[in-house]
Design an enzyme around this catalytic site. Structure first.
Site, PDB file in Angstrom:
ATOM      1  N   ASP A   1     -11.474 -36.939  46.774  1.00 36.71           N
ATOM      2  CA  ASP A   1     -10.159 -37.572  46.765  1.00 36.71           C
ATOM      3  C   ASP A   1      -9.107 -36.781  47.534  1.00 36.71           C
ATOM      4  OD1 ASP A   1     -10.938 -39.789  45.367  1.00 36.71           O
ATOM      5  OD2 ASP A   1     -10.413 -38.939  43.408  1.00 36.71           O
TER       6      ASP A   1
ATOM      7  N   HIS B   1     -16.695 -39.730  49.186  1.00 37.06           N
ATOM      8  CA  HIS B   1     -15.480 -39.012  49.588  1.00 37.06           C
ATOM      9  C   HIS B   1     -15.052 -38.063  48.486  1.00 37.06           C
ATOM     10  CE1 HIS B   1     -14.037 -42.379  47.141  1.00 37.06           C
ATOM     11  NE2 HIS B   1     -12.981 -41.616  46.848  1.00 37.06           N
TER      12      HIS B   1
ATOM     13  N   ARG C   1      -5.755 -44.400  36.472  1.00 35.63           N
ATOM     14  CA  ARG C   1      -6.130 -43.150  37.111  1.00 35.63           C
ATOM     15  C   ARG C   1      -4.990 -42.147  37.058  1.00 35.63           C
ATOM     16  NH1 ARG C   1      -8.458 -41.507  42.946  1.00 35.63           N
ATOM     17  NH2 ARG C   1      -6.722 -40.123  43.381  1.00 35.63           N
TER      18      ARG C   1
ATOM     19  N   HIS D   1     -17.642 -38.594  45.586  1.00 40.80           N
ATOM     20  CA  HIS D   1     -18.072 -39.761  44.828  1.00 40.80           C
ATOM     21  C   HIS D   1     -18.030 -40.994  45.715  1.00 40.80           C
ATOM     22  CE1 HIS D   1     -13.741 -39.276  44.348  1.00 40.80           C
ATOM     23  NE2 HIS D   1     -13.642 -40.591  44.218  1.00 40.80           N
TER      24      HIS D   1
HETATM   25  C1  OGA Z   1     -10.855 -43.183  42.994  1.00 41.08           C
HETATM   26  C2  OGA Z   1     -12.101 -43.868  43.276  1.00 41.08           C
HETATM   27  C3  OGA Z   1     -13.788 -45.036  42.155  1.00 41.08           C
HETATM   28  C4  OGA Z   1     -13.957 -46.136  41.183  1.00 41.08           C
HETATM   29  O1  OGA Z   1     -10.110 -43.643  42.119  1.00 41.08           O
HETATM   30  O2  OGA Z   1     -10.609 -42.143  43.609  1.00 41.08           O
HETATM   31  O3  OGA Z   1     -12.781 -43.490  44.200  1.00 41.08           O
HETATM   32  O4  OGA Z   1     -14.985 -46.119  40.523  1.00 41.08           O
HETATM   33  N1  OGA Z   1     -12.453 -44.798  42.423  1.00 41.08           N
HETATM   34  O5  OGA Z   1     -13.090 -47.023  41.112  1.00 41.08           O
HETATM   35 MN    MN Z   2     -11.944 -41.598  45.024  1.00 40.86          MN
END
Ligand code: OGA
Ligand code: MN
Length: 267
Positions: free
Chosen positions: A107, A105, A258, A243
């Site tokens: 984000d 996806h 994050r 990702h």
């Molecule tokens: C995100 C996600 C991936 C991860 O935070 O957008 O996809 O590795 N995380 O936790």
């Molecule tokens: Mn993500």
């Protein structure tokens, strides 16, 4: 003079940056190098960082305007930090996403103004599993059949989150091929996780084309894998990458801090 080293991964995208301590403010020259490297490589990562939440927010601001995530979390002292974790405290998850496998996806693509840059800082990492993979949307666009490029030029697709309460009232519609606003390059912008259908086509044709685009865009030749270590800080450009995250044993602790930024409407 800065002694930053930018070391490409040798894979489909990404570079490691050495020579910076992100607990300290950066100079304008350092920031300029990072911005240029980020546009070139789509993903940058820094190892062995020891940073506070304030440091992460300050670092994020060099690249845009970090904002709280659209998904609510319990009040935290630093609002811009969103916790991704499978850890529970007092029977309650301290963050989002648990140990779930996440499909490819980009984000916040379910928003009309989707995510531009996301930054994860690894506080706890599992011994095995929980790797994250990124796919290069420039490379997959460039390698697409001329026939498909023409058939889909100008088409738009609808993007939705699987949790209904996380969606805006009007479903987000984005070009199947978007243009990165800074590099001017075209990107394949559909994902298995969020993209529901291509507008203006019959259901079957939309499904068939989406399946083809997704199989192409998520092919391993366009992807690069990151195995997390505690102290990694990794930033990625959602305007030209997707990702996915692999699952991991729930008995292992994995916690990421994050920050995220929104971009403009894709065109
Ligand atoms: C995100 C996600 C991936 C991860 O935070 O957008 O996809 O590795 N995380 O936790
Ligand atoms: Mn993500």
């Amino acid at each position: 003079m800065s002694d930053i080293q930018i070391i490409p991964t040798g894979g489909a995208l990404g570079a490691e940056v050495r020579g910076l301590d992100l607990s300290q403010p950066l100079s304008a020259e350092q920031v300029n190098r990072l911005r240029a490297a980020f546009l070139d490589h789509c993903v940058l990562f820094f190892r062995d960082q020891r940073i506070s939440e304030e440091d992460q927010v300050r670092f994020s601001r060099y690249f845009g305007n970090p904002v709280p995530h659209v998904r609510e979390q319990p009040d935290r002292p630093i609002q811009e930090i969103f916790i991704i974790s499978n850890v529970q405290e007092n029977g309650k998850p301290i963050g989002a996403l648990g140990n779930e496998e996440l499909q490819f996806h980009s984000d916040l693509a379910y928003m009309q103004k989707p995510g531009s840059i996301s930054i994860l800082y690894a506080v706890e990492a599992p011994k095995a599993g929980g790797d994250t993979l990124w796919a290069n949307g420039y490379a997959s666009y460039d390698a697409l059949d001329e026939d498909l490029k023409q058939r889909l030029a100008g088409r738009r697709a609808i993007h939705r989150h699987s949790r209904p309460q996380q969606n805006p009232p009007v479903p987000a519609s984005h070009p199947v091929f978007r243009t990165h606003p800074e590099t001017g390059r075209k990107v394949l912008y559909v994902s298995p996780h969020f993209t529901k259908y291509i507008e203006g086509l019959g259901e079957e044709e939309s499904r068939e084309l989406l399946d083809r685009l997704i199989a192409h865009g998520t092919h391993p030749r366009f992807a690069w894998r990151h195995q997390w270590r505690v102290g990694d800080l990794l930033m990625w450009d959602n305007r030209c990458t997707m990702h996915r995250r692999e699952t991991f044993e729930d008995s292992q602790r994995r916690t990421m801090k994050r920050t995220q930024m929104f971009g403009d409407e894709p065109y």
